[in-house]
Structures are given as structure tokens and as C-alpha cells.
Design an enzyme around this catalytic site. Structure first.
Site, mmCIF file in Angstrom:
data_model
loop_
_atom_site.group_PDB
_atom_site.id
_atom_site.type_symbol
_atom_site.label_atom_id
_atom_site.label_comp_id
_atom_site.label_asym_id
_atom_site.label_seq_id
_atom_site.Cartn_x
_atom_site.Cartn_y
_atom_site.Cartn_z
ATOM 1 N N HIS A 137 0.868 -1.179 0.000
ATOM 2 C CA HIS A 137 0.000 0.000 0.000
ATOM 3 C C HIS A 137 0.913 1.240 0.000
ATOM 4 O O HIS A 137 2.027 1.189 0.511
ATOM 5 C CB HIS A 137 -0.832 -0.056 1.285
ATOM 6 C CG HIS A 137 -1.920 0.962 1.377
ATOM 7 N ND1 HIS A 137 -1.683 2.273 1.729
ATOM 8 C CD2 HIS A 137 -3.255 0.864 1.189
ATOM 9 C CE1 HIS A 137 -2.841 2.930 1.752
ATOM 10 N NE2 HIS A 137 -3.809 2.102 1.422
ATOM 11 N N ASP A 168 2.561 -5.125 7.961
ATOM 12 C CA ASP A 168 1.351 -4.306 7.902
ATOM 13 C C ASP A 168 0.143 -5.225 8.095
ATOM 14 O O ASP A 168 -0.152 -6.066 7.244
ATOM 15 C CB ASP A 168 1.302 -3.604 6.538
ATOM 16 C CG ASP A 168 0.031 -2.787 6.338
ATOM 17 O OD1 ASP A 168 -0.840 -2.803 7.229
ATOM 18 O OD2 ASP A 168 -0.077 -2.141 5.281
ATOM 19 N N GLN A 195 -4.905 -5.424 6.656
ATOM 20 C CA GLN A 195 -5.830 -6.347 5.993
ATOM 21 C C GLN A 195 -5.775 -7.755 6.596
ATOM 22 O O GLN A 195 -6.419 -8.673 6.091
ATOM 23 C CB GLN A 195 -5.503 -6.439 4.486
ATOM 24 C CG GLN A 195 -5.561 -5.122 3.742
ATOM 25 C CD GLN A 195 -6.984 -4.601 3.572
ATOM 26 O OE1 GLN A 195 -7.969 -5.331 3.757
ATOM 27 N NE2 GLN A 195 -7.106 -3.336 3.223
ATOM 28 N N LYS A 199 -10.994 -0.821 9.910
ATOM 29 C CA LYS A 199 -11.163 -2.004 9.058
ATOM 30 C C LYS A 199 -11.583 -3.227 9.881
ATOM 31 O O LYS A 199 -11.850 -4.280 9.331
ATOM 32 C CB LYS A 199 -9.874 -2.307 8.285
ATOM 33 C CG LYS A 199 -9.530 -1.250 7.235
ATOM 34 C CD LYS A 199 -8.418 -1.726 6.343
ATOM 35 C CE LYS A 199 -7.622 -0.601 5.687
ATOM 36 N NZ LYS A 199 -8.370 0.161 4.690
ATOM 37 N N CYS A 242 -4.797 2.521 -3.770
ATOM 38 C CA CYS A 242 -3.588 3.052 -3.109
ATOM 39 C C CYS A 242 -2.403 2.115 -3.276
ATOM 40 O O CYS A 242 -1.619 1.914 -2.338
ATOM 41 C CB CYS A 242 -3.841 3.338 -1.636
ATOM 42 S SG CYS A 242 -5.061 4.625 -1.372
#
Lengths: 159, 415
Positions: free
Chosen positions: B129, B205, B208, B231, B373
Site C-alpha cells: 500500500h 502491515d 488487511q 477495518k 492506493c
């Protein structure tokens, strides 16, 4: 919520399926300007040739959604053979139709109506894009080629 | 792997989310954009509402009961954020930020400036991202650092065949735990091992990843980790940075101001203890309360069960899409593959994602259209944009069926 038929008029889909003036021009004499819509990743490459103050040729390449592509196609058909003054007036009228004063700031130039009313005679097929205003996110798609055209005219004038 | 429907009541779960009751032009909303931002259950909305109605005061300051209670509730959110990823010392190691983007900027700005000097090497991946690319590129504008990118292979997975060479001499390796475009879930173990062998720190990260399956930063042997509240059913405006305390202790502060200081004189300051050293100004208090409530909601259902539900539904969606639309090109692993999440990005013949999304909206179906993104990844895939469907705990087979009907209408319109 506005209906899809306001957005996807038949004439728009026709220009999308059979875009006019696709291709490239030799630079020079043409100028080449790239435009990007950061929102959707659309890109347009505009080739513009101005001879004696007249848009003598225009070609468009790049890729994008039906609205950006049909707007570019209609624009190319509308400006070819017109003198630069007429083209700039058309840009103002088109942006007014999209509720955008040419400066890009809304409501800072007085009522948009004063900038250039929509004249069906000169506007022709472009009037079909009027429905885009009801879909604010898509206005940027419709105006991408026109913003690129402003840059191309400026560059052609500077040369 | 498969769980019985009786153990996972998706209808009940759906009814916990007020927005999913919304009717638009006669169509009930089918929300398939949770990878961008999820919806919130009543329990999160009520927790935040209750906080504002009964407990709001600024934290860490007032010497009165309400302020102390506000502080306790704010800190409870932090502890929940740490518990969710099994952080060893959440009270000190969890930094609450605005979002995961801020977490990355914090790390690049503070750790990066203190440790990455001219000639330093860091390693990212092609599927990151922008939040894990641009802060490093900003540093690269100031300093002569090298950024290497682990490529993705034709199977959409990171190509780890040259891993040791890739991380050789690197000081920092930062990779996505799950791609927001491809639906791939990163095999972190070999990356962490190779990076540590090379003497590099590893950050993953979790934006997600954490919403969709259990994550244990200690078992993964990570050094730094980020994820975001909105999220995973929590509010916007709150993100989480976790790092080992020893790393955080060495890092210079990020934003300056109240709360992050120990003492201020006219000619200098000393910083507060962890974690407040990195939390200048009034923090997102109600958001921390909401984040805590969201985490409790996920824990009550169980992330294992959520992962199993999403895996089944993802297979159903992939099968349905491929069966109905031979022209569809999916950018990601196929059905019934390991380490595959519920993000499905695709090209729908020649029809532009914006047009796909616009017509789907007419049917109440919310999907994402664009570059997500991740422009370097889009270039690698050779597209400007994709349409992205993302599935979460409240989605069901009916949602997928409505999607298929709506895509049939898209096809008809642009044929």
C-alpha cells in the site's frame, strides 16, 4: 438517487464504443500532454496541432472509463477545425455545465451561468454529458480531457 | 476447516450492523467494500456513545473521578489492541495513532531518521500500500538510501526465491501481511527469518490481516507491526503501532506537544515514558473505547471462525464469478488455495471498473473501483484500475448472488 440513464446516454456509449480521433500525432508540430485522474488511475494522452490559430488536428490515446473516454472523443470532434478562441470559449462553457468555474474554485466568480450558457447549437452532442453533474464523483472523469486540453493550448501558444 | 452453519450465525451477525439494514432505491445494501473500511456493530456505536454521555474528560490530567475513568477506558482500548495481536507488553508497546498510515510515518520519521543514513538499504515489496512506500520515499528524498522491492511472481505471491540476496545488508524489512489488492496472505515466517539472519528489523502491515484471522506478533517473531481500527469494526481515527519496547525506547519522539513530555524548559524538553512518548496532544479517546468494543465483538465470535467463514465464502464467490463470467480476469490466487483472503480484484472484460462500480451501485452493491492506493502494483499488473470485492464476517452467499445479478446487468449495459 439519479438514474443511470442520466449518466449513460446512448450517445455517450456510442463514443465509448467507437471513439473518434484515436491515435497519435508527430511531435512537433503537435504538442503532447498527459492527463491523469488520480482517483481512478485513468490517463489520457492528448496530441494537439495548432496552425495559424486553428486546431488543425487532434488525436487522443490512453485509457479510462466510459465517461472520460466519451468526453474526450466528443471533445476532439468538437474542437477540430475551430480557432483557439472558440475552443477556449467552449472549454469555459463545458466547465460551467459541469458546475466548475474555469479557475477551479467553486462560487468565486459569481454565478456560473455568467461564464457561458449552454448553447445547443455549438454544444451539440456534448450536451449529453450534462447528466454527469448528478454523479459528482464522475465529474472528474468528464473533465479530465478538457483540463488536459487547456494545458495543451497553453503549451501550443508558448511554442 | 469447514465449520457448520450452526456454529456461525451470519444472519445474526448481519443484524448487529445497522448500516446493513439500509435500503437504497428499493435495494438492500450489499456491502462488499470492507477492505476499504468495515461497518460497525451496535456494540461499538453504543460504547462510544456511552463514553461521551457518561465519562468524557481529557485523559492523564484531571484529578477527578470522571477524568480518571476516561483515562482508564482509554487505556483499556490500548490493552485490547495489544491482546488482539498477543503483544508481550501492551501497556508500554502499543502506540495509538490516527491510522496505520500514521504508524508508518512515525516509524519512517523517527526510527528511519535515527538509523538510516546515506548508503543504508531497506526492503519493501511490490504489493505494498502507498502507506508503506511513500514515507520511505520521502526519507529517500533527503538521504541516499536504497529501497529494494521483493517482486511478485505470476502466481501473485511474493517471489521469495532470492530472499537472502534481497535482504543482504538491509537494516529494515517492511512487508504487507495481506495484500489489499490481490487477496494474498504473506508467508511471513521465511521473510522474518531471512531478515533477522541479515540483521534487519521486520515490520508487517496488519491492516488487511488482523480483521480477518488470529495474529500473534510473538509467534511470528516480528519487531514492529501496524493495523487500523476502522477495518475491524472500530471507528475511524484510530490506528495501532506495536513495536518491541527496546526499539521504541531508542526511537526519538514523533509529534511534539502535550502528553509526550516529561519536562519542558524554555531551552529543552525530556520525553515521557512509553507509550505516551509517541502520543502528543489529546488522543482519540472515544475511538480507543470504540476500538476496544470492536475487538471484544470479534473475540466473542472468534477470529478462527471468522476466518473459516470468509474462506468458504471466498471460494463460493470465486467459483460463482468464474462460472458466470468467462471473460473475468482475477488478479489473485484461485479458489481453495492456501493463504488466500477475501479480497477479490478483477478485470471485467473491457469494462472500466468505474463503470462496473457505478452500475453495481444502482443495485445497492458497494464495491471499490480504482488503484486501491497501490499504484506500483497496478503497473506491475498492467492495469490502471481494478474492481475489488472484499468480504467480511457479515457477508453471506446471498450477497454474492446479488453481486452476480448486478454484474450481469453491467455486462448487458456495456455490451
Amino acid at each position: 438517487m439519479a438514474g443511470l440513464e442520466d449518466l449513460y446516454r446512448e450517445i455517450i456509449l456510442d463514443h465509448y464504443r467507437s471513439p473518434r480521433n484515436r491515435g497519435e500525432l508527430a511531435t512537433p508540430p503537435a504538442v503532447r500532454i498527459e492527463g491523469f485522474n488520480p482517483l481512478c488511475g485513468d490517463e489520457i494522452v492528448l496530441y494537439l496541432e495548432v496552425t495559424d490559430g486553428v486546431v488543425s488536428d487532434v488525436k487522443i490515446s490512453g485509457q479510462g472509463c466510459s465517461i472520460s473516454q466519451s468526453s474526450a472523443s466528443m471533445m476532439s470532434a468538437a474542437i477540430k477545425g475551430k480557432d483557439v478562441g472558440e475552443v477556449r470559449a467552449l472549454i469555459r462553457s463545458f466547465k460551467a455545465m459541469m458546475s466548475i468555474p474555469e479557475s477551479g474554485h467553486e462560487h468565486d466568480d459569481g454565478p456560473v451561468e455568467e461564464i457561458g450558457p449552454i448553447d445547443p447549437e455549438t454544444f451539440g452532442e456534448l450536451a449529453a454529458l450534462q447528466g454527469v453533474v448528478k454523479f459528482p464523483v464522475r465529474i472528474k472523469c468528464a473533465t479530465l480531457s478538457w483540463n488536459t486540453l487547456v494545458q495543451a493550448l497553453d503549451e501550443a501558444a508558448a511554442n | 476447516m469447514a465449520i457448520k452453519q450452526s456454529e456461525y450465525d451470519v444472519t445474526k451477525i448481519k443484524s448487529d450492523f445497522p448500516l446493513l439494514d439500509r435500503v437504497q432505491d428499493g435495494n438492500k445494501i450489499v456491502f462488499l467494500d470492507s477492505a476499504a473500511s468495515s461497518q460497525r456493530p451496535y456494540s461499538v456505536l453504543e460504547a462510544m456513545d456511552d463514553y461521551y454521555k457518561t465519562t468524557h474528560a481529557n485523559v492523564h490530567r484531571g484529578v477527578y473521578a470522571i477524568a480518571e475513568e476516561a483515562t482508564r477506558r482509554y487505556e483499556e482500548g490500548r490493552l485490547a489492541a495489544g491482546r488482539l495481536i498477543n503483544a508481550p507488553d501492551p501497556a508500554r508497546e502499543i502506540i495509538l495513532t490516527k491510522n496505520v498510515t500514521e504508524a508508518y510515518n512515525l516509524v519512517a520519521y523517527t526510527w528511519g531518521r535515527a538509523n538510516l543514513h546515506d548508503g543504508a538499504v531497506i526492503v519493501l515489496t511490490e504489493s505494498e500500500h502507498h502507506a508503506n512506500i511513500v514515507p520511505w520515499l520521502m526519507l529517500k528524498q533527503e538521504r541516499d538510501i536504497t529501497i529494494r522491492y521483493i517482486p511478485i511472481g505470476d502466481d501473485f505471491r511474493l517471489d521469495l526465491s532470492n530472499l537472502d540476496e534481497m535482504v543482504k545488508g538491509a537494516k529494515f524489512v517492511s512487508v504487507t501481511g495481506a495484500s489489499n489488492v490481490l487477496g494474498t496472505i504473506t508467508d511471513l515466517e521465511p521473510i522474518v527469518k531471512a531478515a533477522h539472519r541479515a540483521g534487519a528489523l521486520v515490520m508487517a502491515d496488519g491492516a488487511q490481516l488482523v480483521p480477518h484471522r488470529p495474529v500473534d506478533v510473538q509467534a511470528l517473531d516480528l519487531d514492529l507491526f501496524g493495523y487500523t481500527g476502522h477495518k475491524l469494526l472500530g471507528p475511524t481515527g484510530i490506528g495501532v503501532l506495536w513495536a518491541r519496547a527496546a526499539i521504541l525506547e531508542e526511537m526519538p519522539p514523533f509529534l511534539g506537544g502535550g502528553e509526550m513530555i516529561n519536562d519542558v524548559r524554555l531551552d529543552g524538553f525530556t520525553t515521557n515514558e512509553l507509550p505516551w512518548k509517541f502520543e502528543a496532544g489529546t488522543p482519540p479517546i472515544a475511538e480507543s473505547v470504540g476500538l476496544g468494543a470492536a475487538i471484544r465483538y470479534l473475540e466473542e465470535i472468534g477470529l478462527e471462525k471468522i476466518a473459516a467463514h470468509e474462506a468458504e465464502l471466498t471460494n463460493y464467490a470465486l467459483d460463482s464469478l468464474c462460472e458466470h463470467f468467462p471473460e473475468i480476469e482475477i488478479f489473485g490466487p484461485g479458489a481453495r488455495t492456501e493463504r488466500r483472503g477475501g479480497v477479490i480484484s478483477f478485470r471485467f472484460g473491457d469494462i472500466h471498473p468505474h463503470d462496473v462500480s457505478q452500475v453495481l451501485d444502482q443495485h445497492g452493491v458497494c464495491v471499490r473501483a480504482g488503484h486501491h492506493c497501490a499504484k506500483p502494483l497496478m503497473r506491475r499488473l498492467g492495469v490502471n484500475a481494478t474492481t475489488r470485492v472484499s468480504l467480511y464476517l457479515y457477508n453471506d452467499e446471498h450477497d454474492v448472488d446479488v453481486l452476480i445479478e448486478a454484474l450481469t446487468a453491467v455486462k448487458k449495459m456495456f455490451a
